[in-house]
Design a protein around this motif. Structure first.
Motif, mmCIF file in Angstrom:
data_model
loop_
_atom_site.group_PDB
_atom_site.id
_atom_site.type_symbol
_atom_site.label_atom_id
_atom_site.label_comp_id
_atom_site.label_asym_id
_atom_site.label_seq_id
_atom_site.Cartn_x
_atom_site.Cartn_y
_atom_site.Cartn_z
ATOM 1 N N LEU A 21 0.832 -1.207 0.000
ATOM 2 C CA LEU A 21 0.000 0.000 0.000
ATOM 3 C C LEU A 21 0.867 1.258 0.000
ATOM 4 O O LEU A 21 0.563 2.230 -0.702
ATOM 5 C CB LEU A 21 -0.923 -0.006 1.222
ATOM 6 N N TYR A 22 1.960 1.216 0.765
ATOM 7 C CA TYR A 22 2.887 2.363 0.794
ATOM 8 C C TYR A 22 3.476 2.604 -0.592
ATOM 9 O O TYR A 22 3.505 3.745 -1.090
ATOM 10 C CB TYR A 22 3.999 2.118 1.802
ATOM 11 N N PHE A 23 3.982 1.540 -1.232
ATOM 12 C CA PHE A 23 4.620 1.714 -2.537
ATOM 13 C C PHE A 23 3.608 2.087 -3.617
ATOM 14 O O PHE A 23 3.940 2.811 -4.563
ATOM 15 C CB PHE A 23 5.391 0.458 -2.922
ATOM 16 N N PHE A 24 2.383 1.589 -3.488
ATOM 17 C CA PHE A 24 1.333 2.029 -4.408
ATOM 18 C C PHE A 24 1.150 3.545 -4.314
ATOM 19 O O PHE A 24 1.142 4.249 -5.327
ATOM 20 C CB PHE A 24 0.015 1.322 -4.107
ATOM 21 N N ALA A 25 0.991 4.057 -3.078
ATOM 22 C CA ALA A 25 0.784 5.498 -2.895
ATOM 23 C C ALA A 25 2.004 6.289 -3.372
ATOM 24 O O ALA A 25 1.863 7.356 -3.992
ATOM 25 C CB ALA A 25 0.502 5.797 -1.426
ATOM 26 N N HIS A 26 3.204 5.754 -3.107
ATOM 27 C CA HIS A 26 4.441 6.439 -3.497
ATOM 28 C C HIS A 26 4.543 6.594 -5.009
ATOM 29 O O HIS A 26 4.735 7.708 -5.525
ATOM 30 C CB HIS A 26 5.636 5.652 -2.958
ATOM 31 N N PHE A 27 4.397 5.500 -5.735
ATOM 32 C CA PHE A 27 4.557 5.562 -7.191
ATOM 33 C C PHE A 27 3.378 6.258 -7.865
ATOM 34 O O PHE A 27 3.558 6.926 -8.896
ATOM 35 C CB PHE A 27 4.756 4.152 -7.762
ATOM 36 N N PHE A 28 2.193 6.113 -7.293
ATOM 37 C CA PHE A 28 1.042 6.822 -7.852
ATOM 38 C C PHE A 28 1.252 8.334 -7.725
ATOM 39 O O PHE A 28 0.955 9.097 -8.663
ATOM 40 C CB PHE A 28 -0.240 6.401 -7.134
ATOM 41 N N LYS A 29 1.770 8.773 -6.583
ATOM 42 C CA LYS A 29 2.041 10.201 -6.390
ATOM 43 C C LYS A 29 3.081 10.696 -7.393
ATOM 44 O O LYS A 29 2.917 11.769 -7.993
ATOM 45 C CB LYS A 29 2.537 10.446 -4.966
ATOM 46 N N LEU A 30 4.154 9.913 -7.611
ATOM 47 C CA LEU A 30 5.180 10.330 -8.570
ATOM 48 C C LEU A 30 4.601 10.412 -9.980
ATOM 49 O O LEU A 30 4.884 11.357 -10.728
ATOM 50 C CB LEU A 30 6.354 9.339 -8.542
ATOM 51 N N GLY A 31 3.793 9.409 -10.351
ATOM 52 C CA GLY A 31 3.187 9.430 -11.680
ATOM 53 C C GLY A 31 2.281 10.637 -11.878
ATOM 54 O O GLY A 31 2.304 11.272 -12.938
ATOM 55 N N ARG A 32 1.489 10.969 -10.859
ATOM 56 C CA ARG A 32 0.612 12.140 -10.957
ATOM 57 C C ARG A 32 1.407 13.436 -10.996
ATOM 58 O O ARG A 32 1.046 14.374 -11.711
ATOM 59 C CB ARG A 32 -0.357 12.162 -9.778
ATOM 60 N N LEU A 33 2.495 13.515 -10.230
ATOM 61 C CA LEU A 33 3.322 14.719 -10.235
ATOM 62 C C LEU A 33 3.887 14.981 -11.631
ATOM 63 O O LEU A 33 3.869 16.121 -12.124
ATOM 64 C CB LEU A 33 4.469 14.580 -9.231
ATOM 65 N N THR A 263 8.401 7.921 -18.404
ATOM 66 C CA THR A 263 8.722 7.847 -16.980
ATOM 67 C C THR A 263 7.452 7.849 -16.141
ATOM 68 O O THR A 263 7.312 7.063 -15.190
ATOM 69 C CB THR A 263 9.622 9.033 -16.578
ATOM 70 N N GLY A 264 6.505 8.728 -16.492
ATOM 71 C CA GLY A 264 5.240 8.769 -15.761
ATOM 72 C C GLY A 264 4.470 7.469 -15.871
ATOM 73 O O GLY A 264 3.914 6.976 -14.872
ATOM 74 N N ARG A 265 4.422 6.907 -17.087
ATOM 75 C CA ARG A 265 3.709 5.632 -17.273
ATOM 76 C C ARG A 265 4.379 4.509 -16.478
ATOM 77 O O ARG A 265 3.701 3.636 -15.917
ATOM 78 C CB ARG A 265 3.644 5.276 -18.762
ATOM 79 N N LYS A 266 5.713 4.541 -16.420
ATOM 80 C CA LYS A 266 6.432 3.518 -15.664
ATOM 81 C C LYS A 266 6.020 3.553 -14.197
ATOM 82 O O LYS A 266 5.748 2.512 -13.586
ATOM 83 C CB LYS A 266 7.935 3.744 -15.786
ATOM 84 N N PHE A 267 5.934 4.744 -13.627
ATOM 85 C CA PHE A 267 5.529 4.858 -12.226
ATOM 86 C C PHE A 267 4.090 4.389 -12.019
ATOM 87 O O PHE A 267 3.775 3.766 -10.994
ATOM 88 C CB PHE A 267 5.681 6.304 -11.744
ATOM 89 N N MET A 268 3.223 4.680 -12.985
ATOM 90 C CA MET A 268 1.830 4.238 -12.846
ATOM 91 C C MET A 268 1.730 2.714 -12.954
ATOM 92 O O MET A 268 0.903 2.093 -12.260
ATOM 93 C CB MET A 268 0.960 4.920 -13.897
ATOM 94 N N TRP A 269 2.562 2.087 -13.779
ATOM 95 C CA TRP A 269 2.579 0.628 -13.850
ATOM 96 C C TRP A 269 3.086 0.044 -12.532
ATOM 97 O O TRP A 269 2.565 -0.981 -12.055
ATOM 98 C CB TRP A 269 3.443 0.148 -15.011
#
Length: 293
Positions: A21-33, A263-269
């Protein structure tokens, strides 16, 4: 066996669930940023959290990468040794290093120094090959692209070459060279430097040749130091502003040679993967707890 150890299993499930759950929130935040932050030009970039795109520039001759000797402006490498046990084989890192930077991003409107402390660097040219020595020999480097790889050592190297595309997301600051400059402080530094060679100071300012400087001669020293400090100040005023990018508290510093959309798509994946891990963990928890209800 599982049902006989419910609390141990539950503890493991909780750790995996919270971690995913932590890593989901982390990478989702980076992808949105990356998706939501507009790309700025260095010349007109606001102070604060910005996104820049350009090429990796250089202010010096490219350096040879440590393992393959390829010209680069940044590198990251790792050397691992094969460790064999009775039942398995693993790799143990025996050496690693990363170039401290900074990197220079040029977008044709200006340049920005990217300080890489605490930065996450993605992309670059990555190669991995094997050999039989703790440090790669020229022979192993020559065959790094060979399909057949063997040896008890594995070498992995990532470089950024001059002219590579460069993307950066972080805290942008512009500093004028004149900021923090004090004319009085500069005068003091100049006089202290002159005093280190007192004979030369006497040659320049001992007008009556008595081997010492009187009050009037010291006034000449201070006047000369003032003029030099004023010239130094003017040089600083004429210098171009210096742009930096750092990691701000609570915000990431991302550097990538990949297109920002990739890069953004990678974080969302990554985020989707950890979300699926979380969902699978919760589903497994419900499954093993059914007999207790």
């Amino acid at each position: 066996m599982i049902l006989g150890q419910p609390w141990q299993i539950i503890a493991i499930i909780v750790v995996i669930a919270l971690g995913s759950l932590y890593f989901f929130a982390h990478f989702f935040k980076l992808g949105r940023l990356i998706k939501d932050t507009p790309t700025s030009k260095i010349r007109s970039a606001a102070q604060g959290f910005v996104e820049l795109e350009g090429i990796a520039s250089q202010d010096h001759t490219p350096i040879p990468s440590p393992l393959s000797q390829r010209p680069c402006i940044w590198f990251d490498y790792r050397i691992e040794k094969r460790v064999q046990s009775d039942k398995s084989t693993s790799w143990r890192t025996i050496s690693s290093s990363r170039h401290p930077g900074p990197l220079i991003l040029d977008d044709t409107t200006g340049q920005c120094l990217i300080r890489l402390k605490d930065a996450k660097v993605y992309g670059g040219i990555r190669t991995s090959w094997m050999g039989n020595s703790p440090f790669p020999t020229s022979l192993s480097v020559d065959r790094q692209d060979s399909f057949l790889q063997f040896g008890n050592y594995r070498y992995t190297e990532t470089i950024i070459a001059p002219g590579s595309p460069l993307y950066a997301l972080g805290s942008f600051t512009t500093k004028r060279p004149i900021e923090g400059h004090s004319r009085e402080g500069a005068m003091g530094s100049i006089i202290r430097r002159w005093k280190e060679n007192y004979d030369d100071l006497l040659t320049r300012f001992d007008r009556n040749k008595d081997g010492k400087l009187d009050d009037k001669e010291w006034e000449l020293v201070r006047l000369a130091a003032k003029l030099e400090a004023e010239n130094m100040e003017q040089d600083l005023i004429n210098m171009e502003d210096i742009n930096y990018m750092d990691k701000a508290s609570g915000q990431p510093l991302i550097v990538s040679t990949e297109d920002q959309r990739d890069t953004g798509r990678k974080f969302m994946w990554y985020a989707l993967f950890f979300l699926l891990v979380f969902a699978g963990t919760i589903g497994y928890f419900v499954y093993i707890m059914k007999p207790f209800f």
